[in-house]
Design a protein around this motif. Structure first.
Motif, PDB file in Angstrom:
ATOM      1  N   ASP A  92       0.747  -1.127  -0.090  1.00  0.00           N
ATOM      2  CA  ASP A  92      -0.075   0.075   0.099  1.00  0.00           C
ATOM      3  C   ASP A  92       0.904   1.150   0.063  1.00  0.00           C
ATOM      4  O   ASP A  92       1.882   1.267   0.590  1.00  0.00           O
ATOM      5  N   GLU A  93       0.408   2.231  -0.652  1.00  0.00           N
ATOM      6  CA  GLU A  93       1.224   3.575  -0.672  1.00  0.00           C
ATOM      7  C   GLU A  93       0.061   4.702  -0.961  1.00  0.00           C
ATOM      8  O   GLU A  93      -0.980   4.613  -1.570  1.00  0.00           O
ATOM      9  N   ALA A  94       0.386   5.646  -0.220  1.00  0.00           N
ATOM     10  CA  ALA A  94      -0.297   7.034  -0.088  1.00  0.00           C
ATOM     11  C   ALA A  94       0.230   8.109  -1.121  1.00  0.00           C
ATOM     12  O   ALA A  94       1.511   8.459  -1.115  1.00  0.00           O
ATOM     13  N   LYS A  95      -0.378   8.745  -2.116  1.00  0.00           N
ATOM     14  CA  LYS A  95      -0.263   9.814  -2.878  1.00  0.00           C
ATOM     15  C   LYS A  95      -0.398  11.095  -2.266  1.00  0.00           C
ATOM     16  O   LYS A  95      -0.083  11.993  -2.822  1.00  0.00           O
ATOM     17  N   SER A  96      -1.688  10.912  -1.711  1.00  0.00           N
ATOM     18  CA  SER A  96      -2.277  12.237  -1.260  1.00  0.00           C
ATOM     19  C   SER A  96      -3.035  12.185   0.153  1.00  0.00           C
ATOM     20  O   SER A  96      -3.536  11.044   0.383  1.00  0.00           O
ATOM     21  N   ILE A  97      -3.166  13.141   0.810  1.00  0.00           N
ATOM     22  CA  ILE A  97      -4.014  13.176   2.183  1.00  0.00           C
ATOM     23  C   ILE A  97      -4.788  14.486   2.105  1.00  0.00           C
ATOM     24  O   ILE A  97      -4.549  15.653   1.591  1.00  0.00           O
ATOM     25  N   MET A  98      -5.938  14.158   2.404  1.00  0.00           N
ATOM     26  CA  MET A  98      -7.209  15.211   2.625  1.00  0.00           C
ATOM     27  C   MET A  98      -7.595  15.101   3.901  1.00  0.00           C
ATOM     28  O   MET A  98      -7.687  14.155   4.814  1.00  0.00           O
ATOM     29  N   VAL A  99      -8.270  16.231   4.217  1.00  0.00           N
ATOM     30  CA  VAL A  99      -8.969  16.535   5.591  1.00  0.00           C
ATOM     31  C   VAL A  99     -10.418  16.729   5.430  1.00  0.00           C
ATOM     32  O   VAL A  99     -10.837  17.398   4.639  1.00  0.00           O
ATOM     33  N   THR A 100     -11.240  15.878   6.197  1.00  0.00           N
ATOM     34  CA  THR A 100     -12.616  16.080   6.150  1.00  0.00           C
ATOM     35  C   THR A 100     -13.384  17.341   6.972  1.00  0.00           C
ATOM     36  O   THR A 100     -12.597  17.718   7.793  1.00  0.00           O
ATOM     37  N   ALA A 101     -14.535  17.332   6.792  1.00  0.00           N
ATOM     38  CA  ALA A 101     -15.195  18.384   7.600  1.00  0.00           C
ATOM     39  C   ALA A 101     -14.996  18.335   9.093  1.00  0.00           C
ATOM     40  O   ALA A 101     -14.979  19.323   9.864  1.00  0.00           O
ATOM     41  N   ALA A 102     -15.129  16.829   9.536  1.00  0.00           N
ATOM     42  CA  ALA A 102     -14.880  16.533  10.840  1.00  0.00           C
ATOM     43  C   ALA A 102     -13.598  16.584  11.430  1.00  0.00           C
ATOM     44  O   ALA A 102     -13.273  16.084  12.615  1.00  0.00           O
ATOM     45  N   VAL A 114      -8.495  11.503   4.884  1.00  0.00           N
ATOM     46  CA  VAL A 114      -8.254  10.136   4.004  1.00  0.00           C
ATOM     47  C   VAL A 114      -7.069  10.318   3.082  1.00  0.00           C
ATOM     48  O   VAL A 114      -6.696  11.354   2.701  1.00  0.00           O
ATOM     49  N   THR A 115      -6.427   9.231   2.962  1.00  0.00           N
ATOM     50  CA  THR A 115      -5.317   9.271   2.094  1.00  0.00           C
ATOM     51  C   THR A 115      -5.840   8.674   0.773  1.00  0.00           C
ATOM     52  O   THR A 115      -6.872   7.724   0.732  1.00  0.00           O
ATOM     53  N   ALA A 116      -5.147   8.737  -0.213  1.00  0.00           N
ATOM     54  CA  ALA A 116      -5.619   8.044  -1.560  1.00  0.00           C
ATOM     55  C   ALA A 116      -4.267   7.582  -2.167  1.00  0.00           C
ATOM     56  O   ALA A 116      -3.080   8.348  -2.380  1.00  0.00           O
ATOM     57  N   ALA A 167      -5.174  13.344  -5.616  1.00  0.00           N
ATOM     58  CA  ALA A 167      -6.351  13.106  -5.085  1.00  0.00           C
ATOM     59  C   ALA A 167      -6.585  14.584  -4.507  1.00  0.00           C
ATOM     60  O   ALA A 167      -5.990  15.314  -3.916  1.00  0.00           O
ATOM     61  N   THR A 168      -7.972  14.833  -4.468  1.00  0.00           N
ATOM     62  CA  THR A 168      -8.218  16.107  -3.520  1.00  0.00           C
ATOM     63  C   THR A 168      -9.755  15.608  -3.125  1.00  0.00           C
ATOM     64  O   THR A 168     -10.661  14.889  -3.563  1.00  0.00           O
ATOM     65  N   GLN A 176     -10.204  11.038  -7.234  1.00  0.00           N
ATOM     66  CA  GLN A 176      -8.768  10.223  -7.618  1.00  0.00           C
ATOM     67  C   GLN A 176      -8.200  10.485  -9.043  1.00  0.00           C
ATOM     68  O   GLN A 176      -9.174  10.132  -9.861  1.00  0.00           O
ATOM     69  N   THR A 177      -7.087  10.801  -9.505  1.00  0.00           N
ATOM     70  CA  THR A 177      -6.638  10.937 -10.797  1.00  0.00           C
ATOM     71  C   THR A 177      -5.356  10.236 -10.757  1.00  0.00           C
ATOM     72  O   THR A 177      -4.632  10.013  -9.956  1.00  0.00           O
ATOM     73  N   GLY A 178      -5.131   9.845 -12.143  1.00  0.00           N
ATOM     74  CA  GLY A 178      -3.915   8.988 -12.592  1.00  0.00           C
ATOM     75  C   GLY A 178      -4.086   8.571 -13.941  1.00  0.00           C
ATOM     76  O   GLY A 178      -4.586   9.155 -15.003  1.00  0.00           O
ATOM     77  N   ASN A 179      -3.890   7.271 -14.052  1.00  0.00           N
ATOM     78  CA  ASN A 179      -3.829   6.461 -15.322  1.00  0.00           C
ATOM     79  C   ASN A 179      -4.745   5.187 -15.153  1.00  0.00           C
ATOM     80  O   ASN A 179      -4.501   4.569 -13.928  1.00  0.00           O
ATOM     81  N   GLN A 180      -4.924   4.576 -16.170  1.00  0.00           N
ATOM     82  CA  GLN A 180      -5.596   3.124 -16.299  1.00  0.00           C
ATOM     83  C   GLN A 180      -5.066   2.417 -17.470  1.00  0.00           C
ATOM     84  O   GLN A 180      -5.105   3.347 -18.662  1.00  0.00           O
ATOM     85  N   GLY A 181      -4.588   1.492 -17.613  1.00  0.00           N
ATOM     86  CA  GLY A 181      -4.288   0.534 -18.674  1.00  0.00           C
ATOM     87  C   GLY A 181      -2.730  -0.153 -18.683  1.00  0.00           C
ATOM     88  O   GLY A 181      -2.218   0.193 -17.773  1.00  0.00           O
ATOM     89  N   SER A 182      -2.783  -1.107 -19.453  1.00  0.00           N
ATOM     90  CA  SER A 182      -1.557  -1.818 -19.787  1.00  0.00           C
ATOM     91  C   SER A 182      -1.240  -2.122 -20.989  1.00  0.00           C
ATOM     92  O   SER A 182      -1.750  -1.724 -22.087  1.00  0.00           O
ATOM     93  N   GLY A 183       0.198  -2.080 -21.352  1.00  0.00           N
ATOM     94  CA  GLY A 183       0.529  -2.368 -22.918  1.00  0.00           C
ATOM     95  C   GLY A 183       0.622  -1.004 -23.604  1.00  0.00           C
ATOM     96  O   GLY A 183       0.970   0.059 -22.967  1.00  0.00           O
ATOM     97  N   ASP A 184      -0.021  -1.017 -24.703  1.00  0.00           N
ATOM     98  CA  ASP A 184       0.057   0.216 -25.678  1.00  0.00           C
ATOM     99  C   ASP A 184      -0.779   1.415 -25.103  1.00  0.00           C
ATOM    100  O   ASP A 184      -0.450   2.828 -25.270  1.00  0.00           O
ATOM    101  N   THR A 185      -1.883   0.855 -24.674  1.00  0.00           N
ATOM    102  CA  THR A 185      -3.135   1.751 -24.530  1.00  0.00           C
ATOM    103  C   THR A 185      -3.326   2.075 -23.097  1.00  0.00           C
ATOM    104  O   THR A 185      -3.529   1.279 -22.215  1.00  0.00           O
TER     105      THR A 185
END
Length: 525
Positions: A280-290, A294-296, A344-345, A354-363
């Motif tokens: 597991d790895e976190a790239k972002s941390i966010m703070v809730t209203a309470a 949340v990490t993502a 993430a935000t 959450q933003t990033g990428n999806q796919g394997s190979g060429d596409t």
């Protein structure tokens, strides 16, 4: 922290999760470079993005190979703003071999950025730098040396910087790695000097205290108490030892004086693993209203990487009401392709982008996943919460940087190229803009009032409303919004707003200035 809101007063005050919203589904915005997708600048990728108060987009254009970075500012239609830096761009070259820009923040009219360098002086070495520029791309001479501060000597001989923030007192925080087994958080003043109120000398470290354990640090955030949060992973590689390799999400929380907060997790540091067999790895941390967190990031379960998010209570314990046992792990297409969440935000309504990428190979696609506040997929944002795109013939893309503007539109930037049977062509910088809204208010029960003073309230139909606490010379627009989301433009003369003839009820006055937005719940009697 890689995503920034510059109309914070409006976004927090106007969009409260306790209200009811209608959402606009995600789609490419054709008003951005004609089809929502911009491809430019060969050999570059977007390393960081920032929406400025005037709505224009600032992009850090990093080199794919050894070279320098530069900043470009884009107009709302995707054209280059040629007034920035005198030619639409500002070169940032700190070291002779390579300079990257890895994070940016805007505060009090100044763009602060942080990045990493590679130099040939004394052999091939790296060091961290920070820089300050005006909104129009001019280096601020009072910061460091002609706008640049290098951290390459003595106690601040730092290997890597990953994020930059400005705290409530106007001090600048920088986080990164001194070495793979020692991370840091540093505090400096607006001149680039070390702030001794933080850990006595301006910099605080956390060593792993184990020569076989290492850190990766990706994101930093301030919680609602002003405490500093950092996140990434603590890990051990599989190097032939009989001791198993591991990746754990880590979160550390610091007090205002640069000491770890012992009331959080274990001595200020929480380590989290979704399963003993997972990485597991976190790239972002966010703070809730309470004021929970949340990490993502990503989770590897033996076959591919999936998007993941983790709910953490304020005391450092896992939040059992988030996802499944605190974790929301999402195989985007329910298959075997790899999926990397790189950013993430948390939106003002509590949803998690959450933003990033999806796919394997060429596409490989740009990929956006929206989660509800409880960690489930938001099927209103898009089917199964997921929206993806490529760049026409450029089929191999990855979204690294992201930003959200005050209207809710989403920017994602990274690179794109064409790949065929594993052979890839030249790399280009790529930016997409997506239609999305934070929602239209249809009921108001628990709206928090703004800091500005509006009176009288309740007001009279056709009456005048006076406003205190706003820079009237900087006002750009005044709007009245009813509970159905209908907007009307009003006139403001000096510190007074003339109301039209209105039925009794609840409305909102929204004032947009050069530095932000203010919203007041207004009752008409």
């Amino acid at each position: 922290m890689k995503l920034f809101f510059h109309s914070v007063a409006f976004l927090i005050q106007f969009l409260t999760w306790s209200s009811v919203f209608t959402q606009t589904p995600c789609s490419l915005d054709p008003t951005w470079d004609t089809d929502g997708r911009l491809v430019a600048d060969g050999g570059r990728y977007s390393g960081a993005m920032l929406v400025l108060p005037d709505g224009k987009l600032l992009v850090a254009c990093n080199p794919n190979n050894d070279s320098y970075a530069y900043l470009k500012r884009y107009n709302l239609d995707g054209s280059v703003d040629m007034t920035f830096g005198g030619s639409g761009m500002r070169i940032v070259q700190v070291a002779e071999r390579r300079t990257d820009i890895d994070a940016m923040v805007f505060h009090n009219g100044i763009i602060y950025l942080v990045g990493n360098t590679t130099t040939d002086v004394g052999g091939t070495n790296t060091y961290v730098y920070a820089a300050a520029l005006t909104q129009n791309g001019i280096f601020v001479n009072t910061f460091g040396v002609t706008g640049v501060k290098k951290f390459n000597s003595g106690n601040t001989d730092l290997y890597k910087a990953t994020d930059i923030l400005v705290d409530a007192n106007g001090k600048i925080l920088i986080a990164g790695l001194k070495s793979f087994d020692n991370l840091y958080v540093m505090k400096i003043t607006t001149t680039g000097a070390m702030d001794a109120s933080w850990s006595n000398d301006g910099i605080a470290f956390i060593p792993t205290n184990n020569s076989d354990h290492w850190w990766d640090l990706y994101d930093m955030e301030l919680d609602k108490n002003g405490q500093v949060l950092i996140t990434g992973k603590k890990y051990r590689a599989n190097n032939g030892s009989t001791i198993p390799a591991f990746w754990n999400v880590f979160v550390a929380r610091w007090n205002a004086n640069g000491t770890l907060d012992n009331t959080f997790a274990t001595n200020g540091i929480g380590l989290y693993n979704s399963d003993p067999t997972h990485f597991d790895e976190a790239k972002s941390i966010m703070v809730t209203a309470a004021n929970n967190y949340v990490t993502a990031g990503i989770t590897y379960m033996g076959s591919d990487y999936d998007y993941s998010a983790l709910g953490i209570l304020h005391n450092g314990a896992i939040n059992p009401n988030f996802g499944v046992n605190g974790w929301s792990i999402n195989d985007l297409l329910h298959g075997q392709d790899s999926e990397n969440c790189l950013n993430a935000t948390m939106l003002p309504d509590g949803r998690i982008l959450q933003t990033g990428n999806q796919g394997s190979g060429d596409t490989v696609h740009f990929a956006l996943l929206m989660l509800n506040p409880d960690g489930t997929r938001d099927n209103v944002f898009a089917p199964d919460g997921l929206f993806m795109n490529i760049f026409n013939q450029n089929n191999n893309s990855s979204g690294q940087a992201a930003a959200v503007d005050p209207s809710g539109k989403i920017y994602m930037g990274g690179y794109t190229r064409t790949c065929v049977n594993g052979t890839c062509g030249p790399l280009y910088m790529a930016i997409s803009r997506y239609n999305n809204t934070f929602g239209t208010v249809t009921s108001i029960d628990n709206l928090t009032e703004s800091d500005a003073v509006f009176f009288p309230n309740p007001a009279k139909s056709d009456g005048l409303v006076s406003v205190k606490g706003i820079d009237f010379a900087a006002v750009k627009s005044v709007e009245l919004i009813d509970l159905n989301g209908k907007q009307s433009t009003l006139t403001m003369i000096a510190d007074r707003i003339q109301l039209p003839t209105l039925p009794q009820g609840v409305y909102f006055l929204r004032i947009t200035t050069e530095t932000g937005q203010w919203v007041e719940k207004l009752r008409i009697e």
